[in-house]
Design an enzyme around this catalytic site. Structure first.
Site, mmCIF file in Angstrom:
data_model
loop_
_atom_site.group_PDB
_atom_site.id
_atom_site.type_symbol
_atom_site.label_atom_id
_atom_site.label_comp_id
_atom_site.label_asym_id
_atom_site.label_seq_id
_atom_site.Cartn_x
_atom_site.Cartn_y
_atom_site.Cartn_z
ATOM 1 C CB SER A 1 -1.046 0.005 1.147
ATOM 2 O OG SER A 1 -2.294 0.580 1.145
ATOM 3 C CG ASP B 1 -3.988 -5.148 -2.863
ATOM 4 O OD1 ASP B 1 -4.227 -5.319 -3.932
ATOM 5 O OD2 ASP B 1 -4.970 -4.681 -2.166
ATOM 6 C CG HIS C 1 -5.149 -3.424 1.114
ATOM 7 N ND1 HIS C 1 -4.446 -3.362 -0.058
ATOM 8 C CD2 HIS C 1 -4.619 -2.448 2.058
ATOM 9 C CE1 HIS C 1 -3.905 -2.201 0.138
ATOM 10 N NE2 HIS C 1 -3.954 -1.615 1.234
#
Length: 323
Positions: free
Chosen positions: A135, A159, A297
């Site tokens: 992220s 991700d 995630h």
């Protein structure tokens, strides 16, 4: 400071966490993975402006893999992945997270925090790293690799792609953090997280809460990361519109395009990056690779062995091509 890891998990202490340390959860995680617990050391670096940057060093010898977490997390999110990796590794608390200092300017964008990561790599590593970022950590990894190619051997972005629609995840986080920023006990915070469907199992939630909070002098429990204390504006689309809003934007196509090291995107099938996003990523970066994990995630917590295997494979390939 080299620390050993003994003690049971939070729930096994019936709420008494006085004997727990930040390493008390490693034994159970290692047993679940079927791997030994390596030496783990908490590192602290004083930056030029007086702020501090903190990290965990797993294993003995110079780190070969460096791990960068996402917004609102901390270095311990990588514990299972680092254990499964079984190689010397560095997990850094991003600025404003974990035991690293908060930024007075509230700027937690990749361009702002990448220089701190580069300083850490120059201090704590001696060989180019396989840089794994999830992220916000992924965008930061790309920025570091683009501007400091001598520090990076490979980049694995987990991700995230620039400009993706993260409205679902941040909407939940915004509502979660819009509540109190301090609590009477960690139990209260665990119950709130579970009520929002965050953290997965109770054991995982208790671990996450313990490692991402601290007890103030007045006995109240608060989040370690700065973003929680900027609750209402944490994920504002235009931080400049509010003086108390942090800068936290998904940007970085130019950084990714400038990366000269091999580049891999990990798409979490239940995460933020859609198939369309991944296709756009490959269109813009035709020399990169995309792999898909059946995970949400936070891949590093739910599929640590798969992510560790990927990092190990990329490290081996990079070493082979350098010979």
């Amino acid at each position: 400071m080299l620390s050993r890891f003994t003690g049971a998990a939070f729930s096994e202490h019936n709420g008494d966490v006085s004997t727990l340390t930040e390493f008390s959860f490693l034994d159970a995680q290692a047993q679940a993975l079927g791997v030994p617990v390596p030496p783990v050391e908490r590192l602290m670096l004083t930056l030029d402006d007086g702020r501090t940057l903190s990290a965990l060093r797993f294993g003995e010898g110079t780190p070969q893999v460096t791990l960068l977490h996402g917004a609102g997390l901390n270095a311990h999110t990588w514990d299972a992945t680092a254990l499964a990796l079984g190689l010397p590794a560095l997990a850094i608390d991003l600025p404003g997270h974990g035991d690293s200092s908060w930024r007075d300017d509230l700027d937690y964008s990749a361009p702002a925090i990448a220089p701190d990561i580069a300083a850490a790599l120059r201090t704590w590593t001696t060989v180019p790293q396989v840089l794994v970022g999830q992220s916000l950590g992924g965008l930061t990894a790309a920025r570091v690799a683009a501007q400091h190619p001598d520090l990076v051997r490979e980049v694995i972005v987990v991700d995230i792609t620039p400009g993706i629609d993260t409205s679902h995840g941040p909407a939940i986080l915004r509502e979660f953090y819009a509540g109190p920023t301090d609590f009477a006990s960690r139990d209260d915070l665990v119950e709130r997280a579970l009520a929002f469907g965050m953290g997965g199992s109770r054991a995982n939630t208790e671990r996450g809460v313990f490692l991402n909070t601290r007890v103030r002098a007045d006995g109240r429990v608060e989040w370690k990361h700065h973003l929680a204390h900027l609750a209402a504006t944490t994920f504002a689309a235009e931080p400049a519109a509010n003086a108390n809003a942090p800068v936290l934007r998904a940007e970085g196509w130019d950084d990714l395009a400038a990366v000269r090291a091999p580049l891999t995107l990990v798409r979490a099938a239940q995460g933020f990056v859609t198939e369309t996003d991944a296709e756009e990523y490959q269109r813009r970066l035709p020399g990169s690779q995309v792999v898909v994990f059946d995970a949400p995630h936070n891949v590093q917590e739910t599929a640590p062995r798969a992510l560790a295997d990927l990092a190990r494979t990329r490290l081996s390939a990079a070493v082979d091509t350098s010979l």
